[in-house]
Motif scaffolding. Structure first.
Motif, PDB file in Angstrom:
ATOM      1  N   ASP A 129       0.835  -1.215   0.000  1.00  0.00           N
ATOM      2  CA  ASP A 129       0.000   0.000   0.000  1.00  0.00           C
ATOM      3  C   ASP A 129       0.862   1.254   0.000  1.00  0.00           C
ATOM      4  OD1 ASP A 129      -2.272  -1.511  -0.006  1.00  0.00           O
ATOM      5  OD2 ASP A 129      -2.706  -1.278   2.145  1.00  0.00           O
ATOM      6  N   ALA A 130       1.918   1.241   0.812  1.00  0.00           N
ATOM      7  CA  ALA A 130       2.811   2.403   0.885  1.00  0.00           C
ATOM      8  C   ALA A 130       3.478   2.671  -0.459  1.00  0.00           C
ATOM      9  CB  ALA A 130       3.860   2.193   1.974  1.00  0.00           C
ATOM     10  N   LYS A 131       3.928   1.596  -1.129  1.00  0.00           N
ATOM     11  CA  LYS A 131       4.565   1.754  -2.439  1.00  0.00           C
ATOM     12  C   LYS A 131       3.583   2.305  -3.473  1.00  0.00           C
ATOM     13  CE  LYS A 131       8.398  -1.543  -2.369  1.00  0.00           C
ATOM     14  NZ  LYS A 131       9.017  -2.649  -3.109  1.00  0.00           N
ATOM     15  N   GLU A 132       2.357   1.812  -3.408  1.00  0.00           N
ATOM     16  CA  GLU A 132       1.351   2.272  -4.370  1.00  0.00           C
ATOM     17  C   GLU A 132       1.004   3.748  -4.140  1.00  0.00           C
ATOM     18  OE1 GLU A 132      -2.073  -0.211  -4.330  1.00  0.00           O
ATOM     19  OE2 GLU A 132      -1.052  -1.953  -5.208  1.00  0.00           O
ATOM     20  N   ILE A 168       3.948  10.750   8.428  1.00  0.00           N
ATOM     21  CA  ILE A 168       5.385  10.515   8.615  1.00  0.00           C
ATOM     22  C   ILE A 168       5.805  10.739  10.070  1.00  0.00           C
ATOM     23  CG2 ILE A 168       5.929  11.080   6.218  1.00  0.00           C
ATOM     24  CD1 ILE A 168       6.858  13.813   7.125  1.00  0.00           C
ATOM     25  N   TYR A 169       4.833  10.934  10.938  1.00  0.00           N
ATOM     26  CA  TYR A 169       5.134  11.162  12.356  1.00  0.00           C
ATOM     27  C   TYR A 169       5.589   9.879  13.035  1.00  0.00           C
ATOM     28  CZ  TYR A 169       4.115  11.822  17.332  1.00  0.00           C
ATOM     29  OH  TYR A 169       4.195  11.850  18.699  1.00  0.00           O
ATOM     30  N   TYR A 170       5.042   8.745  12.591  1.00  0.00           N
ATOM     31  CA  TYR A 170       5.312   7.465  13.259  1.00  0.00           C
ATOM     32  C   TYR A 170       6.750   6.999  13.017  1.00  0.00           C
ATOM     33  CZ  TYR A 170       0.256   7.300  13.749  1.00  0.00           C
ATOM     34  OH  TYR A 170      -1.040   7.587  14.070  1.00  0.00           O
ATOM     35  N   LYS A 171       7.381   6.445  14.101  1.00  0.00           N
ATOM     36  CA  LYS A 171       8.768   5.987  14.014  1.00  0.00           C
ATOM     37  C   LYS A 171       8.873   4.457  13.928  1.00  0.00           C
ATOM     38  CE  LYS A 171      10.643  10.004  16.438  1.00  0.00           C
ATOM     39  NZ  LYS A 171      11.410  10.481  17.605  1.00  0.00           N
ATOM     40  N   GLU A 172       7.960   3.774  14.595  1.00  0.00           N
ATOM     41  CA  GLU A 172       7.982   2.314  14.545  1.00  0.00           C
ATOM     42  C   GLU A 172       7.401   1.843  13.213  1.00  0.00           C
ATOM     43  OE1 GLU A 172       9.253   0.086  16.532  1.00  0.00           O
ATOM     44  OE2 GLU A 172      10.041   1.683  17.803  1.00  0.00           O
ATOM     45  N   PRO A 173       8.099   0.975  12.493  1.00  0.00           N
ATOM     46  CA  PRO A 173       7.647   0.533  11.168  1.00  0.00           C
ATOM     47  C   PRO A 173       6.217   0.008  11.131  1.00  0.00           C
ATOM     48  CG  PRO A 173       9.889  -0.177  11.536  1.00  0.00           C
ATOM     49  CD  PRO A 173       9.426   0.399  12.829  1.00  0.00           C
ATOM     50  N   LEU A 174       5.874  -0.864  12.112  1.00  0.00           N
ATOM     51  CA  LEU A 174       4.535  -1.447  12.070  1.00  0.00           C
ATOM     52  C   LEU A 174       3.462  -0.356  12.195  1.00  0.00           C
ATOM     53  CD1 LEU A 174       2.718  -3.891  11.878  1.00  0.00           C
ATOM     54  CD2 LEU A 174       2.899  -4.153  14.380  1.00  0.00           C
ATOM     55  N   PHE A 226       3.826   2.805  11.532  1.00  0.00           N
ATOM     56  CA  PHE A 226       3.919   3.658  10.336  1.00  0.00           C
ATOM     57  C   PHE A 226       3.135   3.038   9.178  1.00  0.00           C
ATOM     58  CE2 PHE A 226       6.033   4.320   6.252  1.00  0.00           C
ATOM     59  CZ  PHE A 226       5.927   5.699   6.119  1.00  0.00           C
ATOM     60  N   PHE A 227       3.445   1.792   8.862  1.00  0.00           N
ATOM     61  CA  PHE A 227       2.819   1.149   7.701  1.00  0.00           C
ATOM     62  C   PHE A 227       1.327   0.898   7.921  1.00  0.00           C
ATOM     63  CE2 PHE A 227       7.259   0.106   6.657  1.00  0.00           C
ATOM     64  CZ  PHE A 227       7.265   0.480   5.318  1.00  0.00           C
ATOM     65  N   LYS A 228       0.942   0.559   9.159  1.00  0.00           N
ATOM     66  CA  LYS A 228      -0.482   0.338   9.426  1.00  0.00           C
ATOM     67  C   LYS A 228      -1.271   1.630   9.205  1.00  0.00           C
ATOM     68  CE  LYS A 228      -3.762  -1.402  12.855  1.00  0.00           C
ATOM     69  NZ  LYS A 228      -4.747  -0.353  12.548  1.00  0.00           N
ATOM     70  N   ASN A 229      -0.727   2.741   9.675  1.00  0.00           N
ATOM     71  CA  ASN A 229      -1.411   4.028   9.489  1.00  0.00           C
ATOM     72  C   ASN A 229      -1.544   4.379   8.007  1.00  0.00           C
ATOM     73  OD1 ASN A 229      -2.357   6.762  10.529  1.00  0.00           O
ATOM     74  ND2 ASN A 229      -0.586   7.369   9.309  1.00  0.00           N
ATOM     75  N   ILE A 230      -0.456   4.153   7.257  1.00  0.00           N
ATOM     76  CA  ILE A 230      -0.483   4.416   5.821  1.00  0.00           C
ATOM     77  C   ILE A 230      -1.554   3.564   5.142  1.00  0.00           C
ATOM     78  CG2 ILE A 230       0.805   4.201   3.654  1.00  0.00           C
ATOM     79  CD1 ILE A 230       1.773   6.520   5.239  1.00  0.00           C
ATOM     80  N   SER A 231      -1.604   2.312   5.514  1.00  0.00           N
ATOM     81  CA  SER A 231      -2.570   1.395   4.904  1.00  0.00           C
ATOM     82  C   SER A 231      -4.003   1.779   5.267  1.00  0.00           C
ATOM     83  CB  SER A 231      -2.275  -0.044   5.344  1.00  0.00           C
ATOM     84  OG  SER A 231      -3.145  -0.960   4.690  1.00  0.00           O
ATOM     85  N   ASP A 232      -4.213   2.168   6.542  1.00  0.00           N
ATOM     86  CA  ASP A 232      -5.550   2.578   6.982  1.00  0.00           C
ATOM     87  C   ASP A 232      -6.026   3.822   6.217  1.00  0.00           C
ATOM     88  OD1 ASP A 232      -5.617   0.508   8.761  1.00  0.00           O
ATOM     89  OD2 ASP A 232      -5.093   1.730  10.526  1.00  0.00           O
ATOM     90  N   LEU A 233      -5.080   4.691   5.821  1.00  0.00           N
ATOM     91  CA  LEU A 233      -5.428   5.940   5.131  1.00  0.00           C
ATOM     92  C   LEU A 233      -5.264   5.827   3.612  1.00  0.00           C
ATOM     93  CD1 LEU A 233      -3.671   8.481   7.548  1.00  0.00           C
ATOM     94  CD2 LEU A 233      -6.117   7.992   7.377  1.00  0.00           C
ATOM     95  N   TYR A 234      -5.183   4.592   3.143  1.00  0.00           N
ATOM     96  CA  TYR A 234      -4.939   4.352   1.708  1.00  0.00           C
ATOM     97  C   TYR A 234      -5.941   5.116   0.843  1.00  0.00           C
ATOM     98  CZ  TYR A 234      -4.244   1.831  -2.689  1.00  0.00           C
ATOM     99  OH  TYR A 234      -3.991   1.505  -4.010  1.00  0.00           O
TER     100      TYR A 234
END
Length: 324
Positions: free
Chosen positions: A27-30, A92-98, A100-108
């Protein structure tokens, strides 16, 4: 022993980091590709996260640059840029990868919506070799036309006001992009109507200027020195009439009668001063039987001018004559 074993265990503790689901990374890459127009080549979560954040900062900078444009005009979709900036900054506020990526995916979906909504905005503000896009150039002309109309609304007829209303409807739309191409024709119609209104207003005022001109020339003709100043005064009023005929503002046109009146008064004042001066100078001209006193070059010039005027007047009235 027990103490030694406990120290060893404490030293070798490893914090286990939960793995990031492949879907989140995908999701992040897309989002990067579809919204940021940037392809992330890394495949590991740390590399993808770092790349995403770096590009996101560039996009925020670009949004800030676009928001600066709104200082100079009432352009559309400012709110979309502001909301998009906040969306990206928060992501981009989140520092922990999980996290970070979960938030990005939730806001896809939110990211994709911003990408779709902001595409027209970017095209609108995009410059080509330092020049504004055709859309923005036409939009700016529309804003300029509205500003001119609002400053001159009291002088516009109903047809012209209707044209202005049509222009306003487009520039005040939330998303005017597919209507902006109609503005040039509307603006041309407005300018044509302006020329017509200018000409009509000027025609009403021009006789006033011509009357002032005639008054000055008639008054000047009463004096022997009239021919010396006639061409100068004619030019003054002809320049005013020409300025009136080429005026591009109603307030400039409507100010002309007062300017012309002031010019007339100045001319008559100059004529009166010249008459007084010449009457004073005549005391040294020899007409009253007194001696002519010459004390400087100015006295010589004045005497020669008076003599020339008298000779020209005599020649005009009586034709050929002899000097005694």
């Amino acid at each position: 022993n027990y103490i030694t074993k406990r120290d060893y265990v404490e030293k070798t503790k490893v914090k286990v980091r939960k793995g990031v689901p492949n879907k989140y990374i995908k999701d992040a890459k897309e989002i990067s590709k579809d919204v940021f127009y940037h392809t992330i080549t890394e495949s590991d979560e740390d590399g993808v996260m770092a790349n995403f954040k770096n590009k996101a900062k560039d996009v925020i900078y670009e949004i800030d640059r676009l928001l600066d444009e709104y200082k100079f005009g009432r352009y559309p979709d400012k709110k979309i840029l502001e909301e998009g900036k906040k969306l990206i900054e928060d992501s981009i506020y989140y520092k922990e990868p999980l996290e970070f990526f979960k938030n990005i995916s939730d806001l896809y979906d939110d990211f994709q919506d911003y990408g779709d909504d902001s595409e027209e905005i970017r095209k609108f503000f995009k410059k080509d070799n330092g020049k504004d896009s055709i859309q923005k150039a036409n939009f700016d002309k529309g804003l300029k036309t509205i500003k001119h109309a609002e400053e001159n609304m009291d002088y516009l007829d109903e047809e012209t006001k209707s044209i202005v209303d049509n222009i306003k409807q487009i520039v005040e739309m939330d998303k005017p992009y597919n209507k902006i191409h109609e503005l040039p024709m509307m603006i041309e119609k407005y300018n044509d109507k302006l020329i017509e209104l200018y000409e009509n207003e000027a025609k009403n005022i021009e006789p006033i200027l011509k009357n002032h001109k005639a008054e000055v020339i008639d008054y000047l003709n009463q004096f022997d020195f009239g021919d010396e100043f006639k061409s100068e005064y004619i030019k003054k009023f002809d320049d005013l009439i020409n300025k009136l005929q080429n005026a591009k503002q109603f307030n400039e046109i409507l100010a002309m009668p007062q300017i012309s009146k002031r010019t007339k008064e100045n001319c008559i004042s100059e004529i009166d001063k010249e008459e007084k001066k010449r009457n004073k100078d005549s005391k040294t001209s020899g007409d009253d039987g007194t001696d002519i006193v010459i004390s400087n070059q100015e006295d010589i010039d004045r005497l020669l001018n008076d003599l020339r005027n008298k000779l020209e007047k005599e020649l005009k009235q009586n034709g050929e004559f002899k000097l005694a």
